[in-house]
Write a protein that holds these residues in place. Structure first.
Motif, PDB file in Angstrom:
ATOM      1  N   SER A 134       1.046  -1.200  -0.045  1.00  0.00           N
ATOM      2  CA  SER A 134      -0.149   0.071  -0.034  1.00  0.00           C
ATOM      3  C   SER A 134       0.853   1.253  -0.130  1.00  0.00           C
ATOM      4  O   SER A 134       2.110   1.322   0.385  1.00  0.00           O
ATOM      5  CB  SER A 134      -0.934   0.061   1.536  1.00  0.00           C
ATOM      6  OG  SER A 134      -1.713   1.273   1.435  1.00  0.00           O
ATOM      7  N   ILE A 135       0.313   2.349  -0.361  1.00  0.00           N
ATOM      8  CA  ILE A 135       1.058   3.742  -0.267  1.00  0.00           C
ATOM      9  C   ILE A 135       1.312   3.936   1.290  1.00  0.00           C
ATOM     10  O   ILE A 135       2.357   4.571   1.484  1.00  0.00           O
ATOM     11  CB  ILE A 135       0.272   4.884  -1.030  1.00  0.00           C
ATOM     12  CG1 ILE A 135      -0.857   4.979  -0.424  1.00  0.00           C
ATOM     13  CG2 ILE A 135       0.506   5.061  -2.181  1.00  0.00           C
ATOM     14  CD1 ILE A 135      -1.892   6.230  -0.711  1.00  0.00           C
ATOM     15  N   GLY A 178      -2.661   2.953  -4.206  1.00  0.00           N
ATOM     16  CA  GLY A 178      -3.072   4.262  -3.742  1.00  0.00           C
ATOM     17  C   GLY A 178      -4.635   4.018  -3.236  1.00  0.00           C
ATOM     18  O   GLY A 178      -5.085   2.700  -3.473  1.00  0.00           O
ATOM     19  N   TYR A 197      -8.188  12.926  -0.125  1.00  0.00           N
ATOM     20  CA  TYR A 197      -7.279  11.935  -1.209  1.00  0.00           C
ATOM     21  C   TYR A 197      -7.558  12.607  -2.703  1.00  0.00           C
ATOM     22  O   TYR A 197      -6.555  12.656  -3.322  1.00  0.00           O
ATOM     23  CB  TYR A 197      -7.870  10.607  -1.421  1.00  0.00           C
ATOM     24  CG  TYR A 197      -7.121   9.825  -0.452  1.00  0.00           C
ATOM     25  CD1 TYR A 197      -5.658   9.759  -0.247  1.00  0.00           C
ATOM     26  CD2 TYR A 197      -7.826   8.972   0.531  1.00  0.00           C
ATOM     27  CE1 TYR A 197      -4.909   8.824   0.245  1.00  0.00           C
ATOM     28  CE2 TYR A 197      -7.071   8.036   1.489  1.00  0.00           C
ATOM     29  CZ  TYR A 197      -5.782   8.052   1.528  1.00  0.00           C
ATOM     30  OH  TYR A 197      -4.817   7.276   2.168  1.00  0.00           O
ATOM     31  N   ILE A 201      -4.089  13.808  -4.421  1.00  0.00           N
ATOM     32  CA  ILE A 201      -3.678  12.895  -5.651  1.00  0.00           C
ATOM     33  C   ILE A 201      -3.523  13.594  -6.981  1.00  0.00           C
ATOM     34  O   ILE A 201      -4.483  14.113  -7.414  1.00  0.00           O
ATOM     35  CB  ILE A 201      -4.442  11.688  -5.814  1.00  0.00           C
ATOM     36  CG1 ILE A 201      -4.352  10.680  -4.404  1.00  0.00           C
ATOM     37  CG2 ILE A 201      -4.317  10.765  -6.974  1.00  0.00           C
ATOM     38  CD1 ILE A 201      -5.444   9.566  -4.285  1.00  0.00           C
ATOM     39  N   TYR A 206      -9.655   8.303  -7.082  1.00  0.00           N
ATOM     40  CA  TYR A 206      -9.242   6.847  -6.717  1.00  0.00           C
ATOM     41  C   TYR A 206      -8.912   5.963  -8.023  1.00  0.00           C
ATOM     42  O   TYR A 206      -9.346   6.346  -9.117  1.00  0.00           O
ATOM     43  CB  TYR A 206     -10.540   6.333  -5.850  1.00  0.00           C
ATOM     44  CG  TYR A 206     -10.336   6.781  -4.413  1.00  0.00           C
ATOM     45  CD1 TYR A 206     -10.383   7.932  -4.034  1.00  0.00           C
ATOM     46  CD2 TYR A 206     -10.841   5.688  -3.479  1.00  0.00           C
ATOM     47  CE1 TYR A 206     -10.407   8.379  -2.593  1.00  0.00           C
ATOM     48  CE2 TYR A 206     -10.963   5.958  -2.039  1.00  0.00           C
ATOM     49  CZ  TYR A 206     -10.793   7.231  -1.586  1.00  0.00           C
ATOM     50  OH  TYR A 206     -11.000   7.649  -0.385  1.00  0.00           O
ATOM     51  N   ALA A 233       4.274   1.723  -7.185  1.00  0.00           N
ATOM     52  CA  ALA A 233       3.273   2.277  -6.736  1.00  0.00           C
ATOM     53  C   ALA A 233       2.165   2.575  -7.998  1.00  0.00           C
ATOM     54  O   ALA A 233       2.611   3.153  -8.913  1.00  0.00           O
ATOM     55  CB  ALA A 233       3.558   3.848  -5.952  1.00  0.00           C
ATOM     56  N   ASP A 235      -0.791   4.607  -8.330  1.00  0.00           N
ATOM     57  CA  ASP A 235      -1.327   5.447  -6.860  1.00  0.00           C
ATOM     58  C   ASP A 235      -1.826   6.849  -7.486  1.00  0.00           C
ATOM     59  O   ASP A 235      -1.988   7.914  -6.720  1.00  0.00           O
ATOM     60  CB  ASP A 235      -0.656   5.781  -5.709  1.00  0.00           C
ATOM     61  CG  ASP A 235       0.934   6.255  -6.038  1.00  0.00           C
ATOM     62  OD1 ASP A 235       1.013   6.572  -7.427  1.00  0.00           O
ATOM     63  OD2 ASP A 235       1.734   6.809  -5.204  1.00  0.00           O
ATOM     64  N   PHE A 238       0.567   9.950  -6.121  1.00  0.00           N
ATOM     65  CA  PHE A 238       0.522  10.331  -4.717  1.00  0.00           C
ATOM     66  C   PHE A 238       1.998  10.118  -4.391  1.00  0.00           C
ATOM     67  O   PHE A 238       2.353  11.230  -3.444  1.00  0.00           O
ATOM     68  CB  PHE A 238      -0.411   9.434  -3.901  1.00  0.00           C
ATOM     69  CG  PHE A 238      -0.659   9.685  -2.519  1.00  0.00           C
ATOM     70  CD1 PHE A 238      -1.377  10.948  -2.372  1.00  0.00           C
ATOM     71  CD2 PHE A 238      -0.400   8.957  -1.571  1.00  0.00           C
ATOM     72  CE1 PHE A 238      -1.802  11.315  -0.935  1.00  0.00           C
ATOM     73  CE2 PHE A 238      -0.329   9.258  -0.221  1.00  0.00           C
ATOM     74  CZ  PHE A 238      -1.213  10.703   0.108  1.00  0.00           C
ATOM     75  N   GLN A 239       2.544   9.093  -4.344  1.00  0.00           N
ATOM     76  CA  GLN A 239       4.049   8.810  -3.755  1.00  0.00           C
ATOM     77  C   GLN A 239       4.743   9.821  -4.340  1.00  0.00           C
ATOM     78  O   GLN A 239       5.929  10.277  -3.510  1.00  0.00           O
ATOM     79  CB  GLN A 239       4.458   7.415  -4.321  1.00  0.00           C
ATOM     80  CG  GLN A 239       5.896   6.930  -4.055  1.00  0.00           C
ATOM     81  CD  GLN A 239       6.292   6.889  -2.608  1.00  0.00           C
ATOM     82  OE1 GLN A 239       5.466   7.226  -1.767  1.00  0.00           O
ATOM     83  NE2 GLN A 239       7.604   6.805  -2.520  1.00  0.00           N
TER      84      GLN A 239
END
Ligand SMILES: NC(=O)c1ccc[n+]([C@@H]2O[C@H](COP(=O)([O-])OP(=O)(O)OC[C@H]3O[C@@H](n4cnc5c(N)ncnc54)[C@H](O)[C@@H]3O)[C@@H](O)[C@H]2O)c1
Length: 250
Positions: A134-135, A178, A197, A201, A206, A233, A235, A238-239
């Motif tokens: 997971s992140i 993510g 979120y 992001i 999502y 990732a 995501d 996000f990372q």
């Protein structure tokens, strides 16, 4: 049996079910593993080329029985996707030992037990392991003392597996999703968390179960034949956001 096979844990719904469907579309037989017997049997009844096995991945005896059943039926194991996971978010003072252990048992012990149980079979096929972290295993956050720590452990365990099994041609990689709209996320993401979120992001949304499944199936495939020991990732960026202060945006 010449047809390639995969074991997917936590396959009764969410990311595990989407991964199962994608493997099937690519012509693999899939052993669907879950401890939710009712949902697993219901979902598997509508799919061809699957073997549903009711199993709690945190129980060593059940894992051994599950691998014996899959080996007996399929004769070979080409991939293991350690996807079964639980989320329980809370501050450290409210995370008693029982809650901590419940998260660790599935999220970390389960990955170890399933990986260990299929190691011999994967050596025979030069197969692949994909672990779902997971992140939260890459970036610390409030309320994730157990969940985030379990997922960081999964990332390190993936590297250990890659280093130890590389000489047998067995690859091990990790996918760090993510936020994805599944029952797991719905249980711990309030409307406020969802909105935050979306804001944080870069892709402003999502991910979908299928978007995570695409990376998992790619990492199991020969297209990723020189990729091992990595955490990818998936995501929406996000990372990569780093400092990421809203005040710094133009
Ligand atoms: N949904 C997200 O936003 C998100 C984000 C990052 C990482 N993840 C990770 O992705 C994975 C899949 O999550 P999801 O959102 O699809 O969850 P989900 O809750 O929709 O599905 C998880 C499945 O795993 C099964 N399971 C749980 N514990 C088990 C055990 N001990 N033995 C066997 N089966 C077990 C459940 O019965 C369920 O069918 C998890 O590892 C989760 O931590 C999810």
């Amino acid at each position: 049996m010449t047809q390639k096979t995969a074991i997917v844990t936590g396959a009764a719904r969410g990311i595990g079910l989407a991964t199962t469907r994608l493997f099937l579309a690519e012509g693999r037989c899939v052993a669907m593993i879950d401890r939710d017997a009712e949902e697993l049997i219901r979902v598997a009844a509508g799919l061809d080329s699957v073997l549903p096995v009711i199993c709690d991945v945190s129980d060593p005896a059940q894992v051994d029985e599950m691998v014996a059943e899959v080996t007996d039926r399929f004769g070979r194991i080409d991939a293991l996707v350690n996807n079964a996971g639980v989320a329980d978010f809370g501050p450290i003072e409210q995370t008693d030992f029982q809650r901590w252990r419940a998260v660790m048992e599935t999220n970390l012990d389960g990955v170890f037990l399933c990986s260990q149980a299929v190691t011999q079979a994967l050596k025979e096929t030069a197969g692949a392991i994909v672990n779902i972290a997971s992140i939260s295993g890459l970036r610390a956050s409030t309320l994730r003392v157990a969940y985030g720590t379990s997922k960081a452990g999964v990332i390190q365990l993936t590297q250990q597996l890659a280093i130890e099994l590389g000489e047998y041609g067995v690859r091990a990689n990790c996918v760090a999703p993510g936020p994805v709209d599944t029952k797991l996320a719905l249980a711990v993401h309030t409307p406020e968390i969802r909105a935050a979120y979306h804001d944080a992001i870069p892709l402003n949304r999502y991910g979908s179960e299928e978007e995570i499944a695409q990376m998992i199936v790619f990492l199991c495939s020969d297209k990723a034949s020189y990729v091992t020991g990595q955490t990818i990732a998936v995501d929406g960026g996000f990372q990569a956001t780093g400092v990421g202060l809203p005040a710094l945006r133009t």
